[in-house]
Scaffold this motif. Structure first.
Motif, short mmCIF file in Angstrom:
data_model
loop_
_atom_site.label_atom_id
_atom_site.label_comp_id
_atom_site.label_asym_id
_atom_site.label_seq_id
_atom_site.Cartn_x
_atom_site.Cartn_y
_atom_site.Cartn_z
N ILE A 1 28.43 109.06 -93.73
CA ILE A 1 27.43 109.69 -94.58
C ILE A 1 27.89 109.69 -96.03
CG2 ILE A 1 26.21 111.86 -95.07
CD1 ILE A 1 26.46 112.46 -92.00
N SER A 2 29.13 110.11 -96.26
CA SER A 2 29.67 110.14 -97.63
C SER A 2 29.68 108.75 -98.26
CB SER A 2 31.09 110.72 -97.64
OG SER A 2 31.08 112.06 -97.28
N ALA A 3 30.14 107.76 -97.53
CA ALA A 3 30.19 106.39 -98.06
C ALA A 3 28.79 105.89 -98.40
CB ALA A 3 30.86 105.46 -97.05
N SER A 4 27.82 106.20 -97.58
CA SER A 4 26.44 105.78 -97.85
C SER A 4 25.90 106.46 -99.10
CB SER A 4 25.54 106.09 -96.65
OG SER A 4 25.89 105.28 -95.55
N LEU A 5 26.17 107.75 -99.25
CA LEU A 5 25.72 108.47 -100.44
C LEU A 5 26.32 107.87 -101.70
CD1 LEU A 5 25.92 112.15 -99.14
CD2 LEU A 5 23.84 110.83 -99.60
N ILE A 6 27.61 107.57 -101.65
CA ILE A 6 28.29 106.98 -102.81
C ILE A 6 27.66 105.62 -103.15
CG2 ILE A 6 30.47 105.95 -103.59
CD1 ILE A 6 31.88 108.24 -101.99
N GLU A 7 27.46 104.79 -102.14
CA GLU A 7 26.88 103.47 -102.38
C GLU A 7 25.46 103.57 -102.93
OE1 GLU A 7 26.24 99.17 -100.18
OE2 GLU A 7 26.75 100.91 -98.95
N MET A 8 24.66 104.47 -102.37
CA MET A 8 23.28 104.63 -102.84
C MET A 8 23.24 105.11 -104.29
SD MET A 8 21.58 106.32 -99.48
CE MET A 8 20.77 105.30 -98.23
N ALA A 9 24.14 106.02 -104.65
CA ALA A 9 24.16 106.54 -106.01
C ALA A 9 24.79 105.55 -106.98
CB ALA A 9 24.94 107.86 -106.05
N ASP A 10 25.93 105.00 -106.63
CA ASP A 10 26.70 104.18 -107.57
C ASP A 10 26.29 102.72 -107.60
OD1 ASP A 10 27.97 106.62 -107.74
OD2 ASP A 10 29.93 105.90 -107.07
N TYR A 11 26.03 102.12 -106.46
CA TYR A 11 25.67 100.70 -106.41
C TYR A 11 24.17 100.49 -106.60
CZ TYR A 11 24.92 95.95 -104.82
OH TYR A 11 24.51 94.64 -104.74
N PHE A 12 23.36 101.21 -105.80
CA PHE A 12 21.90 101.06 -105.91
C PHE A 12 21.33 101.84 -107.08
CE2 PHE A 12 22.66 99.80 -101.53
CZ PHE A 12 21.87 98.67 -101.43
N GLN A 13 22.14 102.71 -107.66
CA GLN A 13 21.75 103.54 -108.80
C GLN A 13 20.44 104.28 -108.57
OE1 GLN A 13 22.04 100.93 -112.23
NE2 GLN A 13 24.25 101.26 -112.32
N ALA A 14 20.33 104.86 -107.38
CA ALA A 14 19.16 105.68 -107.06
C ALA A 14 19.17 106.92 -107.95
CB ALA A 14 19.17 106.08 -105.59
N HIS A 15 18.01 107.28 -108.45
CA HIS A 15 17.88 108.52 -109.21
C HIS A 15 17.89 109.71 -108.26
CE1 HIS A 15 15.72 105.57 -111.90
NE2 HIS A 15 16.65 106.04 -112.70
N LEU A 16 17.37 109.48 -107.05
CA LEU A 16 17.22 110.54 -106.05
C LEU A 16 17.61 109.98 -104.69
CD1 LEU A 16 16.05 113.33 -105.11
CD2 LEU A 16 13.81 112.20 -104.99
N ILE A 17 18.44 110.75 -103.98
CA ILE A 17 18.76 110.43 -102.58
C ILE A 17 18.29 111.62 -101.76
CG2 ILE A 17 20.53 109.94 -100.85
CD1 ILE A 17 22.32 108.94 -103.20
N ILE A 18 17.48 111.33 -100.76
CA ILE A 18 17.02 112.37 -99.85
C ILE A 18 17.60 112.06 -98.48
CG2 ILE A 18 15.05 113.52 -98.80
CD1 ILE A 18 13.40 112.71 -101.24
N THR A 19 18.35 113.03 -97.95
CA THR A 19 18.90 112.86 -96.62
C THR A 19 18.04 113.64 -95.64
OG1 THR A 19 20.38 114.79 -96.56
CG2 THR A 19 21.22 112.78 -97.62
N THR A 20 18.03 113.19 -94.40
CA THR A 20 17.34 113.91 -93.34
C THR A 20 18.26 113.94 -92.13
OG1 THR A 20 15.35 114.03 -91.93
CG2 THR A 20 16.04 111.83 -92.65
N GLY A 21 18.40 115.13 -91.55
CA GLY A 21 19.23 115.29 -90.36
C GLY A 21 20.61 115.82 -90.67
N GLY A 22 21.18 116.46 -89.66
CA GLY A 22 22.57 116.89 -89.72
C GLY A 22 22.84 118.12 -90.56
N ILE A 23 21.82 119.01 -90.74
CA ILE A 23 22.06 120.20 -91.56
C ILE A 23 22.02 121.49 -90.75
CG2 ILE A 23 21.21 119.08 -93.65
CD1 ILE A 23 18.72 120.94 -93.43
N GLY A 24 21.98 121.36 -89.44
CA GLY A 24 21.94 122.55 -88.59
C GLY A 24 23.34 123.10 -88.34
N MET A 25 23.48 123.83 -87.27
CA MET A 25 24.74 124.50 -86.97
C MET A 25 25.54 123.84 -85.86
SD MET A 25 23.68 128.45 -87.65
CE MET A 25 25.33 128.99 -87.31
N ALA A 26 25.03 122.75 -85.31
CA ALA A 26 25.76 122.06 -84.25
C ALA A 26 27.05 121.45 -84.81
CB ALA A 26 24.89 120.97 -83.62
#
Length: 163
Positions: free
Chosen positions: A52-77
């Motif tokens: 997840i972290s590596a994907s966020l870094i690539e999306m922000a730094d390489y793809f230069q996305a202004h906005l990244i929206i994630t879905t999933g994995g924010i519960g308590m499991a």
């Protein structure tokens, strides 16, 4: 300005092709209709912090996305690690957005207080964590949608402010 948007789904089943990613479809529709954004990257990864972290870094730094929206994995499991992965890569938090999402969602479902999603900034990229279900995406993203263009304009030097 047409905002560049990336969508990241954190889902073990989704990454194995065992579940259709309907939440990302809702995000795509809202981004295109409400924000008039352009989807520049989309991917599904398992609920693994490093992926997840590596994907966020690539999306922000390489793809230069202004906005990244994630879905999933924010519960308590135990495997819900998207907030922690996001915290590893952001420079600053935007707690008001996460608070507003939880508040709005709690008006419809009290269990929303258990969502651990965060919002933060990496460089000039805003990252927003959303729940992994279409209803949760709507309930969380719509209440803050009107503030996203302003946030992106400020982050990217487009906001001139009061002269």
């Amino acid at each position: 300005m047409r905002w560049k948007v990336a969508i990241l789904t954190a889902s073990d089943k989704g990454s194995r092709g065992e579940r259709e990613d309907t939440s990302a479809q809702v995000i795509r529709e809202l981004v295109e209709e409400e924000l008039h954004g352009e989807i520049v990257e989309y991917r599904i990864v398992p609920d693994e912090m490093n992926e997840i972290s590596a994907s966020l870094i690539e999306m922000a730094d390489y793809f230069q996305a202004h906005l990244i929206i994630t879905t999933g994995g924010i519960g308590m499991a135990e495997r819900d690690v998207t907030p922690e992965a996001t915290l590893k890569v952001v420079d600053r938090l935007v707690p008001g957005m996460a608070e507003a999402m939880r508040f709005a969602s709690m008006q419809k479902q009290r269990r929303a207080m258990l969502n651990r999603g965060v919002c933060g900034v990496r460089g000039q990229t805003l990252i927003i964590n959303l729940p992994g279900d279409p209803k949760g995406v709507h309930e969380n993203l719509l209440p803050i949608m009107d503030q996203i263009p302003h946030a992106l304009a400020v982050l990217n030097g487009e906001y001139k402010g009061a002269e």
